[in-house]
Design an enzyme around this catalytic site. Structure first.
Site, PDB file in Angstrom:
ATOM      1  N   ASP A   1      59.220  45.107  73.976  1.00 12.05           N
ATOM      2  CA  ASP A   1      60.245  44.238  73.383  1.00 12.05           C
ATOM      3  C   ASP A   1      61.361  45.083  72.755  1.00 12.05           C
ATOM      4  OD1 ASP A   1      61.510  41.945  72.533  1.00 12.05           O
ATOM      5  OD2 ASP A   1      60.051  41.442  70.978  1.00 12.05           O
TER       6      ASP A   1
ATOM      7  N   TRP B   1      56.001  37.956  62.605  1.00 13.88           N
ATOM      8  CA  TRP B   1      54.751  38.246  63.330  1.00 13.88           C
ATOM      9  C   TRP B   1      54.114  39.582  62.920  1.00 13.88           C
ATOM     10  CZ3 TRP B   1      59.380  37.385  66.235  1.00 13.88           C
ATOM     11  CH2 TRP B   1      59.469  36.165  66.918  1.00 13.88           C
ATOM     12  N   ASP B   2      54.844  40.681  63.202  1.00 11.72           N
ATOM     13  CA  ASP B   2      54.251  42.016  63.034  1.00 11.72           C
ATOM     14  C   ASP B   2      54.140  42.396  61.561  1.00 11.72           C
ATOM     15  OD1 ASP B   2      54.498  41.921  65.730  1.00 11.72           O
ATOM     16  OD2 ASP B   2      56.039  43.473  65.886  1.00 11.72           O
TER      17      ASP B   2
ATOM     18  N   ASP C   1      58.706  45.096  64.134  1.00 10.53           N
ATOM     19  CA  ASP C   1      57.913  46.313  64.349  1.00 10.53           C
ATOM     20  C   ASP C   1      58.441  47.435  63.447  1.00 10.53           C
ATOM     21  OD1 ASP C   1      56.347  45.973  67.244  1.00 10.53           O
ATOM     22  OD2 ASP C   1      58.211  44.857  67.195  1.00 10.53           O
TER      23      ASP C   1
ATOM     24  N   THR D   1      51.363  46.374  67.265  1.00  8.11           N
ATOM     25  CA  THR D   1      52.235  45.211  67.094  1.00  8.11           C
ATOM     26  C   THR D   1      53.040  44.935  68.359  1.00  8.11           C
ATOM     27  OG1 THR D   1      53.943  46.568  66.066  1.00  8.11           O
ATOM     28  CG2 THR D   1      52.394  45.480  64.582  1.00  8.11           C
TER      29      THR D   1
ATOM     30  N   ASN E   1      53.008  39.381  73.622  1.00  5.71           N
ATOM     31  CA  ASN E   1      52.408  40.727  73.713  1.00  5.71           C
ATOM     32  C   ASN E   1      51.247  40.751  74.700  1.00  5.71           C
ATOM     33  OD1 ASN E   1      54.197  41.798  71.896  1.00  5.71           O
ATOM     34  ND2 ASN E   1      52.844  41.511  70.115  1.00  5.71           N
TER      35      ASN E   1
ATOM     36  N   ASP F   1      56.414  48.202  69.439  1.00  2.22           N
ATOM     37  CA  ASP F   1      57.375  48.083  70.536  1.00  2.22           C
ATOM     38  C   ASP F   1      58.796  47.792  70.039  1.00  2.22           C
ATOM     39  OD1 ASP F   1      56.775  45.424  69.911  1.00  2.22           O
ATOM     40  OD2 ASP F   1      56.812  44.754  72.004  1.00  2.22           O
TER      41      ASP F   1
ATOM     42  N   TRP G   1      66.362  40.170  73.454  1.00  2.00           N
ATOM     43  CA  TRP G   1      65.448  40.613  72.391  1.00  2.00           C
ATOM     44  C   TRP G   1      65.348  42.127  72.380  1.00  2.00           C
ATOM     45  CZ3 TRP G   1      60.654  36.975  73.577  1.00  2.00           C
ATOM     46  CH2 TRP G   1      61.065  35.642  73.428  1.00  2.00           C
TER      47      TRP G   1
END
Ligand code: AGV
Ligand code: CA
Length: 311
Positions: A38, A245-246, A14, A124, A172, A9, A77
């Site tokens: 996002d 995170w991703d 990502d 992701t 997510n 996203d 974001w």
């Protein structure tokens, strides 16, 4: 070689995940789709096609999802995608990898079905496109090796700070809680990289310095410049604190020994103030959850992948 289909996203992490995947030797990317969660989907799709053209196999297709979520991401974001798309390094050669006119869920079905071997799905962002794909074509399940998903949390605190929500969900999952329910109801094997492990890899000024010190490598400079748009963790955690995170999720695919996982039996709330919250329950849906990461090994791994791209 493992087949991987990537649905993302369009956030900074990502798009960096896409860049790193293209540099992993043990992975064959079979398709990429972008969902309007996002990010803003146009710049996120252009950025993906530019990253593929510059760093990967220029024939790899990207496609756009038409799905919409229940709970929209904050605009601040979502704006990061415009920054990424505008980076000079992605615009120097004016090359664009191909765009498919299929919807993401159709593209996913096609790319999974056409391969002889099974495909690992890397998600992701929200699970919306996967939920639609398995509802449309349930037979793809037999051709999916497993789903590796950045999403959810089993901690008491999530990362959603929105009106009418109790703060227990991860974003997510919160964007489309019903999609999580549909995927949990399927028999796909699921590995979740949830907040318990991603909170161990915040973006800090020390990490930034490591990248700045090695900016003679074009790929490392790309990492540093991309993460320059988000604030580092310095004094305390805020709503805009950025974690990898991703990228951690993607790294766990390329180098599984970086993470430790455990089995959890789970459910998900699809409505009400805890919507999107994943929780442990007896006789729930079994999933594997990453709960620990080799912090230094992780940053060394992603920086070494980026170093493959010299100026
Ligand atoms: O909840 C983490 C997910 C990841 O897929 N996204 C960002 C990552 O791409 C949402 C998100 C949570 N907090 C954020 C997020 C923040 N401070 N900035 C941008 N996105
Ligand atoms: Ca994401």
């Amino acid at each position: 070689m493992q087949n991987v289909y990537f649905n993302h996203d369009g956030g900074v992490d990502d798009l960096i995940s896409l860049f790193l995947l293209l540099n992993m030797e043990n992975i064959k990317l079979t398709g990429v789709s972008v969902i309007d969660a996002d990010c803003y989907i146009e710049p996120a799709t252009f950025a993906s096609r530019k990253i593929i053209a510059r760093f990967g196999d220029g024939r790899l297709e990207t496609t756009m999802s038409k799905e919409r979520g229940k709970n929209p991401f904050p605009k601040d974001w979502r704006m990061h995608a415009f920054f990424m798309d505008a980076l000079p390094i992605l615009n120097e050669k004016k090359e664009l990898a191909p765009l498919s006119d299929k919807e993401a869920y159709e593209h996913l079905i096609e790319k999974v079905m056409v391969e002889k071997e099974k495909t690992t799905l890397l998600f992701t962002g929200p699970l919306t496109d996967l939920a639609k794909a398995i509802q449309t074509e349930p037979s793809i399940i037999d051709k999916i090796e497993r789903l590796v998903w950045m999403g959810g949390t089993y901690r008491s605190e999530g990362n959603v700070h929105e009106p009418e929500h109790d703060g227990t969900a991860e974003w997510n999952a919160f964007w489309d809680p019903e999609a999580v329910g549909i995927v949990f109801d399927s028999s796909i094997e699921i590995s979740m990289v949830a907040l318990e492990s991603t909170i161990q890899v915040p973006l800090t000024t020390d990490i930034r310095q490591i990248w700045a010190d090695q900016r003679e490598f074009e790929g490392v400079d790309f990492l540093g410049v991309s993460y320059a748009v988000v604030p580092p963790l310095k004094h305390f955690v805020t709503n805009s604190t950025y974690y990898l995170w991703d990228v951690l999720t993607t790294a766990s695919l390329g180098k599984p020994e970086l993470v430790k996982s455990k089995m959890i039996q789970t459910g998900v709330y699809t409505h009400g103030p805890a919507q999107g919250r994943t929780y442990e329950m007896e006789n729930g849906r079994p999933v594997t959850v990453v709960y620990d990461v080799d912090h230094d090994g992780f940053f060394e791994y992603i920086t070494s992948l980026a170093k493959k791209v010299k100026a």
